[in-house]
Motif scaffolding. Structure first.
Motif, PDB file in Angstrom:
ATOM      1  N   ALA B  70     -36.604  23.251 -39.080  1.00  0.00           N
ATOM      2  CA  ALA B  70     -36.937  23.640 -40.446  1.00  0.00           C
ATOM      3  C   ALA B  70     -37.370  25.098 -40.468  1.00  0.00           C
ATOM      4  N   LEU B  72     -38.951  27.998 -43.098  1.00  0.00           N
ATOM      5  CA  LEU B  72     -39.473  28.351 -44.418  1.00  0.00           C
ATOM      6  C   LEU B  72     -39.439  29.863 -44.584  1.00  0.00           C
ATOM      7  N   LEU B 130     -42.486  30.781 -41.807  1.00  0.00           N
ATOM      8  CA  LEU B 130     -43.189  31.173 -43.031  1.00  0.00           C
ATOM      9  C   LEU B 130     -43.900  32.503 -42.821  1.00  0.00           C
ATOM     10  N   LEU B 254     -41.395  35.302 -50.416  1.00  0.00           N
ATOM     11  CA  LEU B 254     -41.593  33.960 -49.874  1.00  0.00           C
ATOM     12  C   LEU B 254     -41.034  32.887 -50.800  1.00  0.00           C
ATOM     13  N   ILE B 258     -38.710  29.598 -49.882  1.00  0.00           N
ATOM     14  CA  ILE B 258     -39.037  28.202 -50.168  1.00  0.00           C
ATOM     15  C   ILE B 258     -37.957  27.602 -51.071  1.00  0.00           C
ATOM     16  N   LEU B 261     -34.950  26.493 -49.131  1.00  0.00           N
ATOM     17  CA  LEU B 261     -35.099  25.209 -48.439  1.00  0.00           C
ATOM     18  C   LEU B 261     -35.052  24.055 -49.439  1.00  0.00           C
ATOM     19  N   LEU B 262     -35.760  24.237 -50.562  1.00  0.00           N
ATOM     20  CA  LEU B 262     -35.781  23.174 -51.563  1.00  0.00           C
ATOM     21  C   LEU B 262     -34.373  22.939 -52.107  1.00  0.00           C
ATOM     22  N   VAL B 265     -32.254  20.799 -49.954  1.00  0.00           N
ATOM     23  CA  VAL B 265     -32.712  19.409 -49.970  1.00  0.00           C
ATOM     24  C   VAL B 265     -32.217  18.714 -51.236  1.00  0.00           C
ATOM     25  N   GLY B 316     -40.161  22.056 -59.770  1.00  0.00           N
ATOM     26  CA  GLY B 316     -40.998  21.274 -58.861  1.00  0.00           C
ATOM     27  C   GLY B 316     -40.922  19.792 -59.175  1.00  0.00           C
TER      28      GLY B 316
END
Lengths: 291, 365
Positions: B70, B72, B130, B254, B258, B261-262, B265, B316
């Protein structure tokens, strides 16, 4: 003297990081999950205290407001586990990371809707009071932060090491199935530790708000705190505090002695160096299995 | 219902499982090529943006979905790609060389970063990446003579053999160019997947111990995954820099890491389709929300409500719902629907049921 002053305020900052990191570690230690919304829990706790205590809001006595905020955040933590995390039981760690990141996004959004995006400050009885020793100024807020953090870390350490429920939490994380066989109600233990982490986050929020202003993006402090937790060794409570203190001290010192822009990078640089030298943090919790 | 009966090794690694699949992808390709004629300039630009996100997403997908690490922090590598490509161009290298060179520089950076951190697992790796993403923002500001600091850099128009691919002047041209790059990367991805390296990735993802027992050099495989992944992401970042025109550290912060990655998914981990479907969601969600808001405003006669951060809030929430109810993402849902019709009437709900599992600690190994 100047340096000493810098060290003390750095220590206080570091304690706040350490407290958030403590929340990370609590949940990780007991459920093997990582809660990236921990910083946002802290932000919520701070806003709740502000709502309860400030004279233009509910105007409750400060100590009552603190207790209420901790209680509400414990309930929030419990509900998050019961409603969201429990459905993910047995899923991979990264799935829960993504779930909590999105939860953090939603919480920041909600906080923005409820409290607005303007920075607000908590009317704390600690603010402005100080003790002078020679030319050294000790703020009441800094001292409170340091003392509360030390007591809390000690208390939680003893809780995990000595009490039955603390041991049950550790067992539940080490091997869920075996924990079930031993009669540990794993799911309830998980909910309890999330409640505990919510309460700790609220305390961190109160202490943070006592020092400065808060707004919804305060929740992003969780990122720095996660670095603190990793530096200390994820899963170790004293490690979380140690990592927080290292970050808290390095920030002001590097901005003073190196360059202003560098202080932002230093915590993460230290994180990378620590990970390269000791892949599992300073107080590593990873042990080789005895076969 | 179709049964593919494999009799040779070649049949097992063919690009398309059967002829009909090849036909559908050819049709999709034709639709994608024809899209600018139907969409108009604005939507073509949006589609270009989606393709760029998909390229970056494929880079991260290779790392997360194929090799199980993973990250980030992939926005940091997008930044390296964008800055190195544009800086090379301003040094006089033509775009057609600067783009792959930028990608290679990013790949080398990713590989170098991976060497010490491949010892890390799970959450340690996630937070290390991260940290890289956070640091990259500040490093860009500090390295002002090179990167222009907060003022950022300006990317010149893409020019290949005298043809100008300006975002506004030649929207469909830019779209086709980026579509071609995306297709090349898809082909590379597919070929990696069916090569020994791709199988090594999958083996490392599923169990490092058994991969090691099969004679795979785990550390090298992981570092390779990082290098290839960051190569693709670097190319995506360079394209994003050119698409934005002017970019600074904020373009690759950042939040982008994120979101990336989201995004994969939501799309569906471990599949190329997932990168594209996730990119569609990321690319069109802001428009969809604005559209819905205006529509509701007209319907109920209130002024369009402006809630700051509404977009991220909805994003979100969608994500939470996906993780809870469809952990396999959009592509997973599609596979379920397709299977239902392929097997009709024999599909059963429990076919995709997750096996019950109990976690053990990763602190004792």
């Amino acid at each position: 003297m100047d340096l000493l002053q810098l060290l003390i305020s750095g220590l206080a900052n570091g304690c706040v990081y350490g407290l958030i990191a403590l929340g990370f570690v609590l949940i990780y230690k007991a459920t093997e999950a990582v809660n990236f919304a921990q910083g946002d829990f802290m932000m919520l706790g701070a806003f709740l205290t502000l709502t309860f205590a400030n004279s233009n809001e509910l105007g409750l006595p400060f100590w009552l407001a603190c207790i209420l905020a901790v209680a509400v955040m414990a309930v929030v933590g419990y509900l998050v586990e019961a409603l969201l995390i429990r459905r993910m039981f047995g899923e991979s760690q990264i799935a829960i990371v993504i779930l909590t990141i999105s939860l953090g996004i939603v919480l920041r959004f909600l906080a923005g809707v409820i409290w607005g995006h303007e920075p607000q400050s908590l009317q704390s009885p600690l603010a402005g009071k100080e003790v002078r020793i020679g030319s050294l100024v000790l703020g009441f807020d800094d001292m409170t932060i340091i003392i509360v953090t030390l007591l809390l870390t000690l208390g939680l350490y003893l809780f995990f090491a000595r009490t039955k429920i603390g041991l049950a939490m550790q067992a539940a994380s080490q091997n869920q199935l075996a924990a079930y066989y031993m009669g540990i109600p794993v799911k309830r233990v998980h909910a309890l530790v999330w409640a505990l982490a919510g309460g700790v986050a609220a305390i961190a929020g109160i202490l943070f708000a006592a020092k400065g202003t808060i707004d919804p993006s305060t929740g992003l402090l969780g990122i720095k705190a996660s670095a603190a937790a990793i530096i200390g060794g994820f899963g170790s409570l004293p490690g979380a505090l140690l990592g927080g203190l290292i970050i808290g001290l390095v920030e002001p010192l590097s901005s003073r002695y190196v360059a202003a822009g560098v202080s932002q990078i230093m915590p993460y640089l230290i994180l990378l160096i620590v990970l390269i030298v000791r892949p599992h943090g300073l107080l590593s919790q990873v042990r080789a299995k005895k076969v | 219902m179709r049964i593919v009966f494999k009799t040779t090794y070649e049949a097992d690694i063919r690009l398309f499982k059967h002829g009909a699949q090849g036909f559908w992808y050819a049709l999709l390709l034709i639709v994608a090529i024809a899209a600018p004629f139907i969409l108009g300039d604005f939507l073509t630009g949006e589609a270009t943006n989606v393709l760029i996100w998909a390229i970056c997403g494929m880079g991260l997908m290779l790392l997360v979905g194929q090799s199980g690490q993973a990250s980030l922090g992939h926005a940091a590598f997008m930044a390296i790609g964008a800055y190195s490509c544009v800086l090379l161009e301003s040094a006089g290298v033509p775009f057609i060389l600067a783009l792959p060179l930028g990608g290679i520089i990013t790949g080398i950076a990713g590989g170098l970063f991976a060497m010490p951190v491949t010892r890390l697992h799970g959450i340690y790796l996630a937070i290390a990446t991260l940290a890289v993403s956070v640091m990259m923002e500040d490093v860009i500001v500090l390295a002002e003579p090179l990167t222009g600091g907060v003022n950022g850099l300006m990317a010149a128009d893409i020019e290949i053999f005298g043809i100008n691919f300006n975002r506004y002047g030649n929207a469909s041209g830019l779209y086709w160019l980026i579509l071609a790059i995306a297709i090349l990367i898809v082909l590379a991805y597919r070929n990696i997947q069916r090569s020994p390296l791709g199988r090594a990735f999958a083996a490392v993802r599923d169990s490092e111990i058994s991969a090691q027992a099969m004679g795979i050099n785990v550390a090298r495989t992981k570092a390779m995954a990082f290098a290839i992944s960051t190569f693709m992401t670097g190319i995506g970042g360079a394209l994003m820099g050119h698409f934005a025109g002017v970019f600074n550290q904020e373009t690759f912060n950042l939040v982008i890491s994120i979101n990336l990655l989201l995004m994969i998914v939501i799309g569906g981990l471990g599949t190329i389709h997932g990168a594209f479907l996730g990119a569609v969601v990321i690319g069109f969600l802001p428009q969809a929300i604005a559209f819905a808001r205006d529509g509701l405003g007209h319907l109920f006669h209130f002024d369009s409500i402006a809630i700051p951060g509404l977009e991220t809030g909805i994003f979100g929430t969608i994500l939470i719902l996906f993780i809870l109810f469809e952990p396999l993402g959009i592509y997973g849902r599609w596979v379920k629907i397709r299977t239902y019709f392929e097997l009709f009437p024999f599909a059963r709900r429990d076919m995709f049921r997750r096996q019950k599992s109990y976690l053990k600690t990763e602190r004792i190994r």
